[in-house]
Design a protein around this motif. Structure first.
Motif, PDB file in Angstrom:
ATOM      1  N   TYR A 197       3.259   8.639  -2.107  1.00  0.00           N
ATOM      2  CA  TYR A 197       4.119   7.520  -1.695  1.00  0.00           C
ATOM      3  C   TYR A 197       5.304   8.038  -0.872  1.00  0.00           C
ATOM      4  O   TYR A 197       5.587   7.545   0.218  1.00  0.00           O
ATOM      5  CB  TYR A 197       4.659   6.778  -2.925  1.00  0.00           C
TER       6      TYR A 197
ATOM      7  N   HIS B  16      -0.771  -4.250   0.653  1.00  0.00           N
ATOM      8  CA  HIS B  16      -2.062  -3.553   0.522  1.00  0.00           C
ATOM      9  C   HIS B  16      -3.228  -4.386   1.059  1.00  0.00           C
ATOM     10  O   HIS B  16      -4.289  -3.844   1.329  1.00  0.00           O
ATOM     11  CB  HIS B  16      -2.360  -3.246  -0.946  1.00  0.00           C
TER      12      HIS B  16
ATOM     13  N   ASN C  75       1.866   2.212   3.577  1.00  0.00           N
ATOM     14  CA  ASN C  75       1.921   0.845   3.060  1.00  0.00           C
ATOM     15  C   ASN C  75       3.314   0.514   2.524  1.00  0.00           C
ATOM     16  O   ASN C  75       3.841  -0.570   2.757  1.00  0.00           O
ATOM     17  CB  ASN C  75       0.883   0.656   1.954  1.00  0.00           C
TER      18      ASN C  75
ATOM     19  N   GLU D 110      -0.892   4.673   0.547  1.00  0.00           N
ATOM     20  CA  GLU D 110       0.244   4.286  -0.296  1.00  0.00           C
ATOM     21  C   GLU D 110       1.584   4.393   0.441  1.00  0.00           C
ATOM     22  O   GLU D 110       2.375   3.472   0.421  1.00  0.00           O
ATOM     23  CB  GLU D 110       0.285   5.136  -1.572  1.00  0.00           C
TER      24      GLU D 110
ATOM     25  N   HIS E  64       4.827  -4.487  -2.011  1.00  0.00           N
ATOM     26  CA  HIS E  64       3.912  -3.353  -1.829  1.00  0.00           C
ATOM     27  C   HIS E  64       2.465  -3.795  -2.050  1.00  0.00           C
ATOM     28  O   HIS E  64       1.580  -3.497  -1.248  1.00  0.00           O
ATOM     29  CB  HIS E  64       4.310  -2.241  -2.812  1.00  0.00           C
ATOM     30  N   GLU E  65       2.241  -4.534  -3.127  1.00  0.00           N
ATOM     31  CA  GLU E  65       0.866  -4.940  -3.464  1.00  0.00           C
ATOM     32  C   GLU E  65       0.338  -5.964  -2.454  1.00  0.00           C
ATOM     33  O   GLU E  65      -0.829  -5.921  -2.079  1.00  0.00           O
ATOM     34  CB  GLU E  65       0.801  -5.498  -4.888  1.00  0.00           C
TER      35      GLU E  65
HETATM   36 ZN   LIG Z   1      -0.138   0.927  -3.811  1.00  0.00          ZN
END
Ligand SMILES: [Zn+2]
Length: 465
Positions: A355, A272, A296, A293, A268-269
């Motif tokens: 999310y 980004h 992503n 979010e 996830h990061e």
């Molecule tokens: Zn995030």
């Protein structure tokens, strides 16, 4: 304005000599610390031994985190200060280690948040960082240039966003391995102090498979380098992980093995780097974080499948348990987007709302695009088009107009602006009883909760490739 740093390699004291031009100002005001970064209300307390040059008068106002230097005459000045960056254990160890400078014997980790000061004089638009005294031969990594040595001056823009993304590590146990993805140097930093979690062997899959998969997904090979820094917490703590982006990379701190949660978090990061950073949806509060979010998150797990790091069952579990079931049973599932920001830190449900809402809408749109294109396009083609369009627009934050413009060739005749308003902003639930999906996906309701299934014989790796 240049920061000259010093550390003996064993103490918890980081020395800073800030060299600057006072220009024609009678005084220069420095503000140290960002209390809201990682919840550090007492961050100013770690600053000590502040000294100004000959004849200059100092005024320290702790309540405002201010150091005021009154100058006698204009010219080049030095402000000395020291940070006591000892470990702060306790229940907030994660934020304390990830958001404050940490020094221990043979170990230094700092982000730009609680290192650089805010300065009243706006004439400075660049900051220099260089070491004047440091432990020789200790492995070193700075986010601005992974090949740099401590005595090579690093220069960054002085504005807050760039300062915050800065990271620096000196760690006697750090091992940096270099590879190339599409011609771009990639650096993986790990620590051999961790000999029990298996992280070192497993995190290699990210460098070798996931990052290539996501670069391929976006067809984006424009970056000077990429860093994935995976350094354990110094505090002896239960399994945990915190991740924070850098200009060209990701830094995570962790304890414990690389389980599915940590795999998903790193994915996830890393993802980004595109959605949420380069491709960011304009938001007044958090009402448009469904894109930053949620979209992503969907792209991150699709790429985990593409990279072979998520099995079909992992994908289904993530869609069903973590998203569809969690969202359709959440007490705030139908709350409007503008209610997220005021409640975000008060409620776990609100924290998760953007999310879940965004991921489910991304899945829905992916299916609609695939159906409209008879399987010849997917959400990937739309996002690539949006990214290309955004780069032509100079990389500014995107709006519903930009989103609609990029998606309309894929979904002609669909009023996407209306869908965004109804489903994302007003909070209406998507009713999957009336939604067509591609043959590879089936949704049946269990009571009020949609449950995603993949018919026998379908391999979602083929579907999501
Ligand atoms: Zn995030």
């Amino acid at each position: 304005m240049d920061y000259h740093l010093s550390w003996d390699g064993t103490s918890t004291i980081l020395g800073m000599d800030i060299v600057y031009d006072s220009h024609s100002n009678d005084s220069t005001v420095f503000i140290y610390g960002v209390p809201e970064a990682g919840g550090q209300p007492h961050i100013f307390d770690i600053l000590g031994n502040v000294q100004a040059g000959n004849g200059e008068r100092l005024n320290i106002i702790a309540a405002e985190r201010k150091i005021i230097v009154h100058h006698v005459a204009p010219g080049i000045k030095t402000l000395h200060a020291e940070l006591d960056a000892r470990l702060v254990p306790g229940p907030r160890f994660r934020a304390n280690e990830a958001f404050r400078p940490t020094l221990a014997p043979g170990f230094l980790y700092t982000r730009g948040y609680q290192l650089f000061m805010e300065v009243s004089d706006t004439a400075y638009n660049q900051l220099g960082i260089v070491w004047s005294k440091w432990p020789a031969h200790m492995p070193y990594l700075v986010s601005t240039n992974p090949e740099a040595r401590p005595d090579e001056l690093q220069v960054i823009a002085a504005e807050a966003t760039t300062r915050y993304l800065f990271m620096m590590v000196m760690d006697k146990d750090m091992v940096i391995t270099k590879s190339k993805v599409g011609g771009i140097p990639h650096y993986l930093a790990t620590s051999k102090s961790d000999s029990t979690s298996g992280m070192l062997e497993r995190v290699r899959f990210f460098a070798d498979k996931y990052i290539p998969a996501i670069r391929d997904y976006w067809q984006d090979y424009n970056a000077p380098f990429y860093i994935l820094s995976v350094i354990p917490f110094q505090n002896e703590v239960p399994a945990a992980m915190t991740g924070m982006g850098m200009s060209n990379g990701l830094s995570v701190r962790y304890r414990g093995p690389l389980d599915l949660d940590k795999t998903q978090l790193i994915a996830h990061e890393t993802s980004h780097n595109w959605i949420g950073v380069r491709l960011k949806f304009e938001s007044i509060g958090m009402e448009n974080n469904w894109f930053n979010e949620g979209f992503n998150d969907y792209i991150a797990i699709c790429n985990l499948v593409r990279a072979g790091l998520f099995s079909q069952q992992d994908f289904l579990d993530y869609m069903n348990k973590e998203n569809l079931a969690a969202h359709y049973t959440s007490p705030v599932r139908s709350m409007p987007g503008d209610s997220i920001a005021p409640n975000f830190f008060k409620s776990k449900y609100y924290e998760k709302l953007p999310y879940h809402r965004g991921l489910i809408y991304a899945f829905y749109l992916d299916n609609q695009i695939r159906l409209a294109a008879n399987g010849k396009a997917s959400i990937r083609n739309f996002l690539q088009a949006l990214y290309t369009q955004n780069q032509k627009d100079g990389g500014r934050v995107i709006t519903t107009v930009d989103f609609t413009k990029a998606i309309s060739p894929f979904l002609p005749g669909v009023d996407i602006a209306k869908e965004i308003d109804e489903y994302m902003l007003q909070g209406r639930l998507i009713d999957f009883h009336h939604v067509h999906l591609i043959p590879a996906f089936k949704i049946k309701y269990a009571d009020t909760v949609p449950v995603l299934k993949v018919p026998a014989g379908v391999d979602i790796r083929d579907v999501l490739k």
